[in-house]
Design a protein around this motif. Sequence first.
Motif, PDB file in Angstrom:
ATOM      1  N   LEU A   1       0.848  -1.186   0.000  1.00  0.00           N
ATOM      2  CA  LEU A   1       0.000   0.000   0.000  1.00  0.00           C
ATOM      3  C   LEU A   1       0.883   1.236   0.000  1.00  0.00           C
ATOM      4  CD1 LEU A   1      -2.579   1.694   0.588  1.00  0.00           C
ATOM      5  CD2 LEU A   1      -2.221   1.164   2.987  1.00  0.00           C
ATOM      6  N   ASN A   2       0.642   2.124  -0.912  1.00  0.00           N
ATOM      7  CA  ASN A   2       1.335   3.412  -0.926  1.00  0.00           C
ATOM      8  C   ASN A   2       0.313   4.504  -0.683  1.00  0.00           C
ATOM      9  OD1 ASN A   2       4.190   2.806  -2.194  1.00  0.00           O
ATOM     10  ND2 ASN A   2       2.707   1.662  -3.377  1.00  0.00           N
TER      11      ASN A   2
ATOM     12  N   ILE B   1      -3.926  -0.782  -8.159  1.00  0.00           N
ATOM     13  CA  ILE B   1      -5.265  -0.193  -8.044  1.00  0.00           C
ATOM     14  C   ILE B   1      -5.117   1.196  -7.427  1.00  0.00           C
ATOM     15  CG2 ILE B   1      -7.513  -0.422  -6.893  1.00  0.00           C
ATOM     16  CD1 ILE B   1      -6.989  -3.489  -6.888  1.00  0.00           C
ATOM     17  N   SER B   2      -5.747   2.198  -8.037  1.00  0.00           N
ATOM     18  CA  SER B   2      -5.688   3.571  -7.519  1.00  0.00           C
ATOM     19  C   SER B   2      -6.988   3.899  -6.791  1.00  0.00           C
ATOM     20  CB  SER B   2      -5.518   4.568  -8.671  1.00  0.00           C
ATOM     21  OG  SER B   2      -4.286   4.367  -9.332  1.00  0.00           O
ATOM     22  N   LEU B   3      -6.865   4.486  -5.610  1.00  0.00           N
ATOM     23  CA  LEU B   3      -8.050   4.858  -4.822  1.00  0.00           C
ATOM     24  C   LEU B   3      -7.929   6.307  -4.368  1.00  0.00           C
ATOM     25  CD1 LEU B   3      -8.101   1.684  -2.511  1.00  0.00           C
ATOM     26  CD2 LEU B   3      -9.557   2.071  -4.519  1.00  0.00           C
TER      27      LEU B   3
ATOM     28  N   TYR C   1      -4.372   6.519  -2.589  1.00  0.00           N
ATOM     29  CA  TYR C   1      -3.853   5.252  -2.066  1.00  0.00           C
ATOM     30  C   TYR C   1      -3.697   4.327  -3.247  1.00  0.00           C
ATOM     31  CZ  TYR C   1      -5.426   7.198   2.331  1.00  0.00           C
ATOM     32  OH  TYR C   1      -5.603   8.028   3.403  1.00  0.00           O
ATOM     33  N   SER C   2      -2.574   3.626  -3.298  1.00  0.00           N
ATOM     34  CA  SER C   2      -2.446   2.611  -4.340  1.00  0.00           C
ATOM     35  C   SER C   2      -2.194   1.272  -3.674  1.00  0.00           C
ATOM     36  CB  SER C   2      -1.326   2.947  -5.320  1.00  0.00           C
ATOM     37  OG  SER C   2      -0.070   2.773  -4.712  1.00  0.00           O
ATOM     38  N   LEU C   3      -2.798   0.264  -4.251  1.00  0.00           N
ATOM     39  CA  LEU C   3      -2.563  -1.115  -3.806  1.00  0.00           C
ATOM     40  C   LEU C   3      -1.828  -1.797  -4.943  1.00  0.00           C
ATOM     41  CD1 LEU C   3      -6.164  -1.813  -2.466  1.00  0.00           C
ATOM     42  CD2 LEU C   3      -4.119  -1.570  -1.054  1.00  0.00           C
TER      43      LEU C   3
END
Length: 265
Positions: A102-103, A127-129, A246-248
Motif C-alpha cells: 500500500l502506498n 489499483i488507484s483509490l 492510495y495505491s494497492l
Amino acid sequence: MGSDFDLARWRLRGTDETYYIPDFVSRDEEEYLIRKIVGSPRHKWKRLANRRFTGGEIINNNILVTSDIPGWLNQSPDIIKRLSNTGAYANSAHGAPNHVILNEYLPGQGIMPHQDGPTYHPLVGTISLGSHAVFHYYEYKENAQLPEPSQTLNDSGRGRAVNPEPVLSVLLEPRSLIITTSRLYTNHLHGIDPLEEDSFSLPLATDAIGQGSSGHYKIANVDLLQGSEALEAVRGGGSLARHTRYSLTCRDVEKIANAKFLGKR
Ligand SMILES: O=C(O)CCC(=O)C(=O)O
Ligand SMILES: [Fe+2]
C-alpha cells in the motif's frame, strides 16, 4: 468480474505489456477500501517513507515469510480473486497475487523512477483509490553505465543513466487498475512526479494529422478514460488537481518460505 474477463480489450495501444482497466472497483468499494486502509492498525504495516506494506514481509533472500492479506481485500469485496479473474496472473507461480504493498500519496508526493525487482513474478497490478496519478515509464539510456547518483534508483538500476523523457505515460483514474508485465516490468522503470496537479498538453497539430482521435496525446490511455473530468483535462490540455491517493500494488512473490521453519532458525 468472471473468469471470462476480456483482458485484451484493455491493452494500451502500442504496447504488449500494459493493460488499463477503468472502474475496476466501484465507488462504494473505493469508499469502503479507503475506510479500511485509514482505519487499519498501523503496526500491521511495515513502513518505509511514505509507503506502507501489507501481505507479508520480504526478507533479504527474496522470500515471503507470511501471507497476511487482510480480510477487507480478499473477502467482500474479494479484490484478490477479481485480480486473478482478469487472467493476468495465470502464469505466475500461484495464479494470483499473494503480496500487496500500500502506498499513500498526499498532493505533491510521488515516487522516484524505480524497478520493482526480481522478487516477484514480472507482473504488477496497481489499483488507484481516492485520486488520480500520472504514471510514467522510463527506459535506461543505451550503453550508458556512468554513475549518475541523481538518477540512481534502486539496486536493480544502480549506476545506469535513465532517459528523462518517459516512453509511456498513463493517467490512472481513481478506481482503475493498471497491469504492467513482461518487458515493461523487467527492462523499464516507473515513477510518479511529485506534483500538486497534473497538466496535460495538446498534441501538436502536425502530429495529429492522420493519427485518429488519440494520435499523439502524451497520455497513452486517452481512449480508455472513463471520467469526464479526466477526459476533458487530457483532450482539452487542462489540468487535474491531486488529492490523497492510495495505491494497492498486487504481486505474486514466487518463493514462499515455511514461516514456522524460518522462525526456528
Ligand atoms: O503507487 C503507485 O502507483 C506505484 C507504486 C510502486 O511503483 C511500487 O509500490 O513499487
Ligand atoms: Fe514500483
